[in-house]
Scaffold this active site. Structure first.
Site, PDB file in Angstrom:
ATOM      1  N   ASP A  23       0.621  -1.391  -0.259  1.00 20.49           N
ATOM      2  CA  ASP A  23       0.149   0.036   0.196  1.00 20.49           C
ATOM      3  C   ASP A  23       0.756   1.268   0.183  1.00 20.49           C
ATOM      4  OD1 ASP A  23      -2.696   1.254   0.033  1.00 20.49           O
ATOM      5  OD2 ASP A  23      -1.896   1.938   2.169  1.00 20.49           O
ATOM      6  N   GLU A  25       0.747   5.625   0.927  1.00 17.57           N
ATOM      7  CA  GLU A  25       0.547   6.921   1.469  1.00 17.57           C
ATOM      8  C   GLU A  25       0.631   8.240   0.222  1.00 17.57           C
ATOM      9  OE1 GLU A  25      -2.246   6.909   3.555  1.00 17.57           O
ATOM     10  OE2 GLU A  25      -2.447   4.276   3.607  1.00 17.57           O
ATOM     11  N   HIS A  74      -3.484  10.515   6.995  1.00 20.09           N
ATOM     12  CA  HIS A  74      -2.644   9.365   6.867  1.00 20.09           C
ATOM     13  C   HIS A  74      -1.705   9.757   8.435  1.00 20.09           C
ATOM     14  CE1 HIS A  74      -0.097  12.061   4.204  1.00 20.09           C
ATOM     15  NE2 HIS A  74      -0.211  12.215   3.203  1.00 20.09           N
ATOM     16  N   HIS A 166      -5.509   3.642   6.945  1.00 18.17           N
ATOM     17  CA  HIS A 166      -4.604   5.240   6.567  1.00 18.17           C
ATOM     18  C   HIS A 166      -3.731   5.210   6.161  1.00 18.17           C
ATOM     19  CE1 HIS A 166      -8.354   5.739   4.250  1.00 18.17           C
ATOM     20  NE2 HIS A 166      -9.054   6.137   5.296  1.00 18.17           N
ATOM     21  N   ASP A 171      -3.230  -1.335   5.854  1.00 20.37           N
ATOM     22  CA  ASP A 171      -3.632  -1.327   5.229  1.00 20.37           C
ATOM     23  C   ASP A 171      -3.047  -2.344   4.421  1.00 20.37           C
ATOM     24  OD1 ASP A 171      -5.912   0.659   5.859  1.00 20.37           O
ATOM     25  OD2 ASP A 171      -4.710   1.882   4.222  1.00 20.37           O
TER      26      ASP A 171
END
Length: 213
Positions: A23, A25, A74, A166, A171
């Site tokens: 994942d 951010e 985040h 987040h 995640d």
């Protein structure tokens, strides 16, 4: 990946593949308009189990200010990334971590767009087979259902700690745990191999772009 490599993966049973579930951010939603990664995290699944010692997690200096609205999501600030690697170096390190694996993400086209924009500067190419848990959710539950990560986790009985949601690592772990529950459900439908799953996923291509060429 070569045609021979793709053919080999296509015929491989799902629980015999190595997966890197990841994942990102970011500073925002638009990689083509200057947004950048601020964190990449990933976990590895081998032989149907998440390998707890195999974790990739790095902050990334986006070389631009992080908007306050993004920090609200985040929690990552400009100060936190000041000494972090820039996107090409972070992506190069992630590419090495993911070598030889099937990449898995929730809404993979979003994350892959941020990786691919730096392929030339990072001197690497993301030609991995890719699975998207949004599309796998659509295969199992139908397109009419919600396929957000929160909805999928709830459906599968996975709890994402509030402080982990987040964050890239939180995640990624939730997506990995979802995949580990999805694979037996796919096998129960005689979708035993990567190739069989890919054929089924492509019936839902209107939801998301298919990244396997």
């Amino acid at each position: 990946m070569s045609k021979a490599g793709n053919a080999e993966v296509s015929c491989t049973p799902l629980d015999e593949l190595t997966y890197v579930v990841f994942d990102t951010e970011t500073t925002g939603l638009y990689p083509g308009q200057g947004d950048e990664i601020v964190q990449i995290a990933a976990v590895r699944i081998i032989n149907g189990k998440r390998v707890h010692s195999e974790v990739f997690d790095t902050l990334v200096n986006p070389e631009r200010p992080i908007p306050a609205n993004s920090t609200k999501v985040h929690g990552i600030t400009d100060d936190m990334v000041q000494d972090a690697p820039d996107p090409p170096h972070a992506i190069q390190r992630f590419h090495k971590f993911a070598e030889g694996a099937v990449l898995v993400a929730h809404n993979a086209p979003f994350d892959m767009a941020f990786l691919k924009k730096h392929e030339a500067r990072a001197n690497c190419r993301f030609d991995h087979p890719i699975l998207d848990t949004v599309l796998l959710s659509a295969v199992l539950y139908g397109e009419a259902e919600s396929h957000s990560l929160d909805a999928l986790a709830h459906r599968l009985g996975i709890t994402i700690p509030e402080e982990a949601r987040h964050t890239a690592i939180g995640d990624a772990i939730a997506t990995a745990d979802a995949l580990l529950k999805i694979i037996p459900a796919l096998k129960a439908r005689q979708l035993d191999t990567f190739g069989a799953v890919l054929s089924e996923v492509r019936q839902h291509r209107q939801l998301l772009k298919d990244l396997n060429t």
